[in-house]
Design an enzyme around this catalytic site. Structure first.
Site, mmCIF file in Angstrom:
data_model
loop_
_atom_site.group_PDB
_atom_site.id
_atom_site.type_symbol
_atom_site.label_atom_id
_atom_site.label_comp_id
_atom_site.label_asym_id
_atom_site.label_seq_id
_atom_site.Cartn_x
_atom_site.Cartn_y
_atom_site.Cartn_z
ATOM 1 N N GLY A 174 19.041 2.037 -2.034
ATOM 2 C CA GLY A 174 18.287 1.970 -3.289
ATOM 3 C C GLY A 174 17.706 0.618 -3.631
ATOM 4 O O GLY A 174 17.364 0.364 -4.787
ATOM 5 N N SER A 175 17.549 -0.261 -2.641
ATOM 6 C CA SER A 175 16.968 -1.575 -2.974
ATOM 7 C C SER A 175 15.515 -1.424 -3.417
ATOM 8 O O SER A 175 15.063 -2.156 -4.307
ATOM 9 C CB SER A 175 17.096 -2.545 -1.796
ATOM 10 O OG SER A 175 16.308 -2.124 -0.708
ATOM 11 N N ASN A 176 14.786 -0.488 -2.827
ATOM 12 C CA ASN A 176 13.410 -0.268 -3.278
ATOM 13 C C ASN A 176 13.386 0.321 -4.689
ATOM 14 O O ASN A 176 12.567 -0.063 -5.516
ATOM 15 C CB ASN A 176 12.652 0.644 -2.309
ATOM 16 C CG ASN A 176 12.140 -0.123 -1.105
ATOM 17 O OD1 ASN A 176 11.137 -0.821 -1.191
ATOM 18 N ND2 ASN A 176 12.849 -0.022 0.009
ATOM 19 N N HIS B 139 7.344 3.518 4.341
ATOM 20 C CA HIS B 139 7.928 3.596 5.683
ATOM 21 C C HIS B 139 7.904 2.195 6.309
ATOM 22 O O HIS B 139 6.879 1.510 6.235
ATOM 23 C CB HIS B 139 7.129 4.581 6.544
ATOM 24 C CG HIS B 139 7.751 4.801 7.880
ATOM 25 N ND1 HIS B 139 8.857 5.597 8.045
ATOM 26 C CD2 HIS B 139 7.457 4.290 9.101
ATOM 27 C CE1 HIS B 139 9.211 5.573 9.327
ATOM 28 N NE2 HIS B 139 8.377 4.786 9.987
ATOM 29 N N ASN C 99 5.229 7.782 -0.215
ATOM 30 C CA ASN C 99 6.419 7.375 0.539
ATOM 31 C C ASN C 99 6.213 5.968 1.078
ATOM 32 O O ASN C 99 5.070 5.537 1.277
ATOM 33 C CB ASN C 99 6.624 8.344 1.716
ATOM 34 C CG ASN C 99 7.862 8.021 2.537
ATOM 35 O OD1 ASN C 99 8.932 7.723 1.985
ATOM 36 N ND2 ASN C 99 7.742 8.068 3.855
ATOM 37 N N LYS D 104 16.875 25.923 -2.428
ATOM 38 C CA LYS D 104 17.818 25.842 -3.565
ATOM 39 C C LYS D 104 17.890 24.411 -4.079
ATOM 40 O O LYS D 104 17.880 24.166 -5.277
ATOM 41 C CB LYS D 104 19.210 26.310 -3.138
ATOM 42 C CG LYS D 104 19.303 27.799 -2.965
ATOM 43 C CD LYS D 104 20.736 28.214 -2.724
ATOM 44 C CE LYS D 104 20.789 29.684 -2.353
ATOM 45 N NZ LYS D 104 22.004 30.002 -1.586
HETATM 46 C C1 GRF Z 1 13.327 1.439 3.448
HETATM 47 O O1 GRF Z 1 13.256 0.618 4.587
HETATM 48 C C2 GRF Z 1 12.203 2.427 3.421
HETATM 49 O O2 GRF Z 1 11.032 1.946 4.008
HETATM 50 C C3 GRF Z 1 12.740 3.560 4.252
HETATM 51 O O3 GRF Z 1 14.097 3.634 3.909
HETATM 52 C C4 GRF Z 1 14.556 2.346 3.502
HETATM 53 C C5 GRF Z 1 15.204 2.506 2.166
HETATM 54 O O4 GRF Z 1 15.889 1.337 1.764
HETATM 55 N N1 GRF Z 1 11.996 4.771 4.012
HETATM 56 P P1 GRF Z 1 16.501 1.246 0.304
HETATM 57 O O5 GRF Z 1 17.395 2.460 0.108
HETATM 58 O O6 GRF Z 1 15.364 1.245 -0.666
HETATM 59 O O7 GRF Z 1 17.295 -0.032 0.256
#
Ligand code: GRF
Length: 199
Positions: A12-14, A109, A107, A67
């Site tokens: 969840g850092s993003n 990536h 999304n 579901k």
């Molecule tokens: C990130 O590197 C994102 O690009 C990928 O999954 C990772 C998630 O990292 N899809 P976080 O959970 O947000 O720390």
């Protein structure tokens, strides 16, 4: 003034970077949906006081993702976000759900798509011989990491860099770029797919 709901599965850092960045704007993070009830991202949501929900793909739902998606849609209908941002969400959304929110699901990536779609993209970028690596933010379609690109950011490989070091730099790039793109989408500044490309 716009709203985003976030779907995540793990660290969840993003998610946190998006919440912290949007806190200084007119836009809101209206909720988090997580498919793992023990994921650290749920703790982050509690700390940040963001509405959150865990949905279950387990047992029966694994064979019948509709579901779990029914639960997801129930939350989305309650929160009514303008945008849905996947941030490390490790499930593939059904074509029906993608169609229902067509053009409003994005999304992030950790590679320069179309290179290294799918799992372990950073490790595969590290093992590759590309001089630049990077990240991609794209619309979600029915494929895996295949939708139209909104923005890509690249960084040059550094001599002698370890995988951990590269991973940190990729995450820093994500944390700086994803909130910015979300804010721009919610601002209405990115109104047409043709304008989104930003190499
Ligand atoms: C990130 O590197 C994102 O690009 C990928 O999954 C990772 C998630 O990292 N899809 P976080 O959970 O947000 O720390």
């Amino acid at each position: 003034m716009g709203s985003v709901a976030i779907l995540a599965s793990g660290n969840g850092s993003n998610f946190q970077a998006i919440c912290e960045s949007l806190a200084g704007t007119l836009h809101d993070v209206v909720g988090l949906i997580c498919d793992r009830k023990d994921a650290p991202v749920l703790e982050r949501a509690k700390r940040l006081q963001i509405p959150h929900a865990a949905v279950s793909y387990g047992r029966g739902n694994r064979k019948h993702p509709e579901k779990a998606e029914y639960e997801i849609i129930r939350h989305l209908e309650r929160w009514r976000p303008d945008l849905i941002a996947l941030a490390g969400f490790m499930r593939i959304l059904s074509p029906e759900l993608v169609a229902q929110y067509s053009g409003r699901i994005i999304n992030i990536h950790p590679s320069l798509l179309p290179k290294y779609p799918g799992l372990h993209a950073i490790e595969r970028s590290y093992a590759g011989d590309d001089e630049v690596v990077g990240i991609t933010i794209h619309f979600v379609d029915d494929g895996v990491d295949t939708g139209p690109v909104i923005r890509q950011k690249s960084i040059a490989r550094a001599d002698g860099e370890t995988l951990d070091e590269l991973e940190s730099r990729i995450h820093e790039l994500e944390h700086a770029t994803y909130p910015q793109v979300i804010a721009e989408l919610l601002d209405g500044k990115l109104a047409a797919i043709g304008k989104f490309r930003d190499p």
